[in-house]
Scaffold this motif. Structure first.
Motif, PDB file in Angstrom:
ATOM      1  N   GLY A 104       5.277   4.559   7.963  1.00 21.21           N
ATOM      2  CA  GLY A 104       4.161   5.492   7.892  1.00 21.21           C
ATOM      3  C   GLY A 104       3.701   5.677   6.455  1.00 21.21           C
ATOM      4  O   GLY A 104       4.529   5.830   5.544  1.00 21.21           O
ATOM      5  N   VAL A 105       2.387   5.654   6.238  1.00 24.34           N
ATOM      6  CA  VAL A 105       1.819   5.857   4.901  1.00 24.34           C
ATOM      7  C   VAL A 105       0.805   7.000   4.974  1.00 24.34           C
ATOM      8  O   VAL A 105       0.157   7.211   5.995  1.00 24.34           O
ATOM      9  CB  VAL A 105       1.144   4.579   4.362  1.00 24.34           C
ATOM     10  CG1 VAL A 105       2.184   3.509   4.085  1.00 24.34           C
ATOM     11  CG2 VAL A 105       0.084   4.045   5.321  1.00 24.34           C
ATOM     12  N   ASP A 106       0.672   7.712   3.875  1.00 18.20           N
ATOM     13  CA  ASP A 106      -0.243   8.864   3.845  1.00 18.20           C
ATOM     14  C   ASP A 106      -1.699   8.435   3.690  1.00 18.20           C
ATOM     15  O   ASP A 106      -2.590   9.015   4.317  1.00 18.20           O
ATOM     16  CB  ASP A 106       0.140   9.807   2.703  1.00 18.20           C
ATOM     17  CG  ASP A 106       1.491  10.464   2.932  1.00 18.20           C
ATOM     18  OD1 ASP A 106       1.848  10.686   4.107  1.00 18.20           O
ATOM     19  OD2 ASP A 106       2.188  10.742   1.938  1.00 18.20           O
ATOM     20  N   GLU A 155      -1.478   0.042  -2.104  1.00 20.16           N
ATOM     21  CA  GLU A 155      -0.604  -1.093  -2.395  1.00 20.16           C
ATOM     22  C   GLU A 155       0.613  -1.039  -1.484  1.00 20.16           C
ATOM     23  O   GLU A 155       1.026   0.033  -1.035  1.00 20.16           O
ATOM     24  CB  GLU A 155      -0.137  -1.029  -3.861  1.00 20.16           C
ATOM     25  CG  GLU A 155      -1.248  -1.099  -4.884  1.00 20.16           C
ATOM     26  CD  GLU A 155      -1.750  -2.513  -5.129  1.00 20.16           C
ATOM     27  OE1 GLU A 155      -0.999  -3.462  -4.796  1.00 20.16           O
ATOM     28  OE2 GLU A 155      -2.869  -2.670  -5.641  1.00 20.16           O
ATOM     29  N   SER A 156       1.196  -2.206  -1.204  1.00 17.99           N
ATOM     30  CA  SER A 156       2.429  -2.236  -0.416  1.00 17.99           C
ATOM     31  C   SER A 156       3.471  -1.363  -1.101  1.00 17.99           C
ATOM     32  O   SER A 156       3.534  -1.291  -2.331  1.00 17.99           O
ATOM     33  CB  SER A 156       2.930  -3.667  -0.252  1.00 17.99           C
ATOM     34  OG  SER A 156       3.170  -4.272  -1.509  1.00 17.99           O
ATOM     35  N   ILE A 157       4.290  -0.701  -0.303  1.00 17.09           N
ATOM     36  CA  ILE A 157       5.129   0.357  -0.872  1.00 17.09           C
ATOM     37  C   ILE A 157       6.597   0.006  -1.010  1.00 17.09           C
ATOM     38  O   ILE A 157       7.330   0.702  -1.715  1.00 17.09           O
ATOM     39  CB  ILE A 157       5.007   1.650  -0.047  1.00 17.09           C
ATOM     40  CG1 ILE A 157       5.512   1.432   1.387  1.00 17.09           C
ATOM     41  CG2 ILE A 157       3.577   2.140  -0.029  1.00 17.09           C
ATOM     42  CD1 ILE A 157       5.537   2.690   2.218  1.00 17.09           C
ATOM     43  N   LEU A 158       7.070  -1.041  -0.333  1.00 14.99           N
ATOM     44  CA  LEU A 158       8.476  -1.391  -0.490  1.00 14.99           C
ATOM     45  C   LEU A 158       8.696  -2.065  -1.833  1.00 14.99           C
ATOM     46  O   LEU A 158       7.847  -2.813  -2.320  1.00 14.99           O
ATOM     47  CB  LEU A 158       8.944  -2.304   0.638  1.00 14.99           C
ATOM     48  CG  LEU A 158       8.992  -1.668   2.026  1.00 14.99           C
ATOM     49  CD1 LEU A 158       9.629  -2.622   3.023  1.00 14.99           C
ATOM     50  CD2 LEU A 158       9.765  -0.353   1.999  1.00 14.99           C
ATOM     51  N   LEU A 159       9.856  -1.833  -2.412  1.00 19.20           N
ATOM     52  CA  LEU A 159      10.160  -2.354  -3.747  1.00 19.20           C
ATOM     53  C   LEU A 159      10.513  -3.825  -3.657  1.00 19.20           C
ATOM     54  O   LEU A 159      11.559  -4.191  -3.132  1.00 19.20           O
ATOM     55  CB  LEU A 159      11.319  -1.575  -4.368  1.00 19.20           C
ATOM     56  CG  LEU A 159      11.682  -1.940  -5.797  1.00 19.20           C
ATOM     57  CD1 LEU A 159      10.532  -1.584  -6.735  1.00 19.20           C
ATOM     58  CD2 LEU A 159      12.942  -1.208  -6.225  1.00 19.20           C
ATOM     59  N   PHE A 174       1.426   2.253   9.444  1.00 17.28           N
ATOM     60  CA  PHE A 174       0.556   3.124  10.223  1.00 17.28           C
ATOM     61  C   PHE A 174       0.280   4.379   9.404  1.00 17.28           C
ATOM     62  O   PHE A 174       1.144   4.852   8.653  1.00 17.28           O
ATOM     63  CB  PHE A 174       1.183   3.485  11.575  1.00 17.28           C
ATOM     64  CG  PHE A 174       2.455   4.280  11.488  1.00 17.28           C
ATOM     65  CD1 PHE A 174       2.439   5.676  11.470  1.00 17.28           C
ATOM     66  CD2 PHE A 174       3.689   3.640  11.412  1.00 17.28           C
ATOM     67  CE1 PHE A 174       3.608   6.409  11.384  1.00 17.28           C
ATOM     68  CE2 PHE A 174       4.875   4.375  11.321  1.00 17.28           C
ATOM     69  CZ  PHE A 174       4.832   5.762  11.303  1.00 17.28           C
ATOM     70  N   GLN A 175      -0.922   4.914   9.519  1.00 21.56           N
ATOM     71  CA  GLN A 175      -1.280   6.099   8.747  1.00 21.56           C
ATOM     72  C   GLN A 175      -0.785   7.347   9.464  1.00 21.56           C
ATOM     73  O   GLN A 175      -1.108   7.589  10.627  1.00 21.56           O
ATOM     74  CB  GLN A 175      -2.794   6.171   8.547  1.00 21.56           C
ATOM     75  CG  GLN A 175      -3.223   7.302   7.618  1.00 21.56           C
ATOM     76  CD  GLN A 175      -4.730   7.377   7.436  1.00 21.56           C
ATOM     77  OE1 GLN A 175      -5.481   6.681   8.125  1.00 21.56           O
ATOM     78  NE2 GLN A 175      -5.173   8.216   6.514  1.00 21.56           N
ATOM     79  N   ASN A 194      -4.342   4.133  13.118  1.00 20.32           N
ATOM     80  CA  ASN A 194      -4.800   3.373  11.951  1.00 20.32           C
ATOM     81  C   ASN A 194      -3.625   2.575  11.411  1.00 20.32           C
ATOM     82  O   ASN A 194      -2.608   3.161  11.028  1.00 20.32           O
ATOM     83  CB  ASN A 194      -5.330   4.306  10.863  1.00 20.32           C
ATOM     84  CG  ASN A 194      -6.588   5.035  11.283  1.00 20.32           C
ATOM     85  OD1 ASN A 194      -7.220   4.683  12.280  1.00 20.32           O
ATOM     86  ND2 ASN A 194      -6.971   6.054  10.531  1.00 20.32           N
ATOM     87  N   GLU A 195      -3.755   1.245  11.377  1.00 17.32           N
ATOM     88  CA  GLU A 195      -2.602   0.437  10.967  1.00 17.32           C
ATOM     89  C   GLU A 195      -3.009  -0.884  10.339  1.00 17.32           C
ATOM     90  O   GLU A 195      -4.148  -1.334  10.454  1.00 17.32           O
ATOM     91  CB  GLU A 195      -1.675   0.195  12.156  1.00 17.32           C
ATOM     92  CG  GLU A 195      -2.343  -0.285  13.412  1.00 17.32           C
ATOM     93  CD  GLU A 195      -1.433  -0.101  14.628  1.00 17.32           C
ATOM     94  OE1 GLU A 195      -1.206  -1.105  15.325  1.00 17.32           O
ATOM     95  OE2 GLU A 195      -0.958   1.017  14.874  1.00 17.32           O
TER      96      GLU A 195
END
Length: 334
Positions: free
Chosen positions: A57-59, A64-68, A288-289, A313-314
């Motif tokens: 889930g993203v806000d 940008e992609s969030i995984l390190l 997904f948002q 939203n995805e």
């Protein structure tokens, strides 16, 4: 629907309304974040493949992609008498961007099917499970086959949901074409066989590994996702040793335990024909948002059915393009 079915279905919609703190599920509403997360977890848990990748889930709708992703090595040494130590930014230079697009997951279930479920005490679980399972399967299908995001999709022209969203493979084709091989000595095909581009499928996979960034090529979690039909000639003799009614079981066992180019084989649902992908499963994500799932569940007597309207939203995200390679248009040499 029968009277007992009506009672069971009304209980189902009342539970949805209660969980989301609304007056009625038959009016369009925003799914609460806690319920949305439970739905997302249920969708992921319903599929063995989705359990192996990231569903996050993203806000924000875009970002940008969030995984390190570690885009290179970090070990080293500095002569601090001459210069200061300089930590290396571990965020990958090969990371993806995302743009979550509204996707409708609308499901109709006929009265006749509901009537057959009404006698079971787990009616609500069965109904929820049917809706959730189809969403899970569709997500996987889009991930492998999606090439565009049309304003109005066409299920007849795109039976594999090619126009619903841009999937993982299309991301590689457009954003990392140097890591995609789709032609060999003959334009438009990569051939395998005595006269082909590669003698064996193993040789092709070994070569595909070289398209990864050097620091990823010997990772222990690399896998090869492969079109099952390509395995036919490699494993045919072993499969044919089994009795006819055991062939499918033998094929599944061989694929589960087999390797190509030294990598474990992953038999992913709906993966495209004539292709292999080398990557890690943790490199594939669905974003997904949060707070953006909408739902409405209602009776539609004019169609003798109930309908569950959901949207989310995805987007489909590659965490590090340097950690993957795609070989497609694979055929046996003439």
């Amino acid at each position: 629907m029968r009277n007992e079915t009506r009672v069971a279905f009304n209980g189902f919609t009342k539970q949805i309304a209660l969980l989301n703190s609304i007056s009625a599920a038959s009016e369009k509403f925003t799914v609460t974040p806690s319920v949305q997360q439970k739905l997302e977890t249920a969708i992921q848990e319903s599929s063995s493949f989705l359990r192996l990748i990231n569903v996050i889930g993203v806000d924000e709708k875009d970002g940008e992609s969030i995984l390190l992703g570690v885009g290179g090595t970090v070990a080293g040494r500095t002569n601090t008498t001459a210069t200061a130590r300089s930590p290396r930014d571990v965020s990958s230079l090969n990371s993806d961007t995302y743009s979550c697009k509204k996707t409708d997951f609308d499901t109709a279930i006929p009265y006749a099917l509901l009537d057959s479920w009404a006698k079971f005490p787990d009616f609500q679980t069965r109904l929820s499970g049917a809706i959730i399972e189809r969403q899970a399967l569709d997500r996987i299908m889009i991930g492998w086959n999606g090439t565009s995001a049309a304003a109005t999709t066409d299920r007849v022209a795109n039976p594999l949901l090619q126009d619903v969203n841009i999937g993982w493979l299309q991301k590689y084709r457009t954003k990392a074409p140097a890591r995609v091989m789709s032609s060999g000595k003959v334009a438009g095909k990569v051939t395998i066989g005595p006269t082909g581009d590669y003698k064996t499928l193993d040789g092709l996979v070994y070569d595909a590994i070289q398209l990864l960034d050097p620091w990823h090529r010997k990772r222990p979690d690399l896998v090869v996702i492969v079109d099952r039909n390509l395995l036919h000639s490699k494993f045919l003799a072993n499969i044919e040793k089994a009795a006819d009614n055991e062939n499918e079981l033998a094929a599944a066992r061989i694929i589960a335990n087999g390797t190509l180019g030294g990598l474990k084989i992953v038999d992913a649902p709906f993966f495209i024909d004539g292709a292999v992908m080398v990557t890690t499963l943790s490199n594939l994500s669905i974003y997904f948002q949060t707070g953006a799932r909408r739902r409405m569940t209602k009776d539609e007597p004019e169609r003798d059915r109930i309908a569950d309207y959901q949207s989310s939203n995805e987007d489909y995200v590659i965490e590090d393009f340097g950690l993957g390679a795609l070989i497609e248009n694979i055929q046996e040499a003439a």
